[in-house]
Design a protein around this motif. Structure first.
Motif, mmCIF file in Angstrom:
data_model
loop_
_atom_site.group_PDB
_atom_site.id
_atom_site.type_symbol
_atom_site.label_atom_id
_atom_site.label_comp_id
_atom_site.label_asym_id
_atom_site.label_seq_id
_atom_site.Cartn_x
_atom_site.Cartn_y
_atom_site.Cartn_z
ATOM 1 N N LYS A 1 37.707 -5.218 -20.737
ATOM 2 C CA LYS A 1 36.663 -6.133 -21.188
ATOM 3 C C LYS A 1 37.289 -7.156 -22.131
ATOM 4 O O LYS A 1 37.971 -6.794 -23.077
ATOM 5 N N LYS B 1 36.874 -1.152 -15.725
ATOM 6 C CA LYS B 1 37.370 -2.488 -16.023
ATOM 7 C C LYS B 1 37.872 -2.580 -17.461
ATOM 8 O O LYS B 1 37.501 -1.792 -18.333
ATOM 9 N N ASP C 1 33.845 -8.159 -17.866
ATOM 10 C CA ASP C 1 34.678 -7.235 -17.096
ATOM 11 C C ASP C 1 35.811 -7.988 -16.416
ATOM 12 O O ASP C 1 35.586 -9.010 -15.759
#
Length: 241
Positions: free
Chosen positions: A140, A138, A178
């Motif tokens: 952030k 992911k 995320d």
């Protein structure tokens, strides 16, 4: 260069970036005999909506290479762990407009925002906690409200129900969240109550493993051509090798 490489380089050479001063005790060992020290890391953002150009001081040394003006960011600087004095002066001057002692811990990452103006100026220092966040698939993203005159704000992804941060008043912030990576992601800063879009960060690429900080700044009611008008900005760092 990634943050990790910056800090490793600083640690190996045993100096702090931007000539940050270091004071040793009188009983110090010889330089060649000293063990490597894991430094702290500091990045600094000028979020105080003012046209005055400043210098940012760590200890007794100027940390900025260029003029430290509204909207500017520099770092990460390597700092020896412990308590350090930080402050601002008018550019090229010695009189302090604001000072503060901050504690920096070994191996930790920090961001200091200069917020507000005049007698209301203050430093907002955040432990970024990059050292404790596992890099995954992911991106952030976090949000910080540095606009002195705004209501509480949300940060959302346009066209999505995803809320990255909600109900953040002046000097409040969210942790890194995320978010799915994407090639053209538009971020919107909204009034928390009315949900009116107050500022937009145009379609940008969000990459996995990168840390994005979105910050709202400036004043409401300013003309579009005014540099101090309300808007949002973003910067990113990476912990990749």
């Amino acid at each position: 260069m990634s943050v990790s490489n910056q800090i490793k380089t600083i640690t190996k050479t045993f100096i702090a970036v931007a000539a940050v001063s270091v004071v040793f005790s009188a009983c110090q060992k010889k330089f060649d005999d000293m063990e490597p020290i894991e430094l702290a890391a500091l990045t600094v953002v000028h979020a105080g909506p003012d046209t005055q150009e400043l210098d940012f001081i760590v200890g007794t040394q100027r940390a900025n290479k260029e003029s430290f003006k509204y909207g500017a960011r520099f770092g990460y600087l390597g700092l020896y762990p412990g308590t350090s004095s930080i402050g601002i002066t008018p550019q090229g001057k010695n009189n302090f407009l604001l000072t503060k002692n901050e504690l920096y811990q070994s191996g930790k990452f920090y961001t200091t925002f200069l917020v507000d103006t005049g007698k209301l100026r203050s430093f907002l220092t955040i432990n970024d906690k990059l050292d404790s966040i596992k890099v995954n698939e992911k991106a952030k993203v976090r949000f910080i409200n540095t606009s002195p005159e705004t209501q509480t704000l949300d940060l959302t992804i346009a066209g999505s129900a995803t809320e990255i941060a909600t109900n953040k008043a002046f000097k409040q912030y969210s942790i890194f969240t995320d978010v799915e990576p994407g090639e053209n992601v538009t971020l919107e800063v909204k009034d928390h109550v009315t949900k009116e879009v107050k500022a937009t960060i145009a379609a940008m690429k969000l990459e996995k493993g990168k840390f994005y900080t979105v910050w709202a700044k400036g004043y409401n009611g300013k003309a579009e051509t005014d540099s101090l008008k309300f808007k949002a900005s973003v910067y990113n760092v990476s912990l990749k090798q």
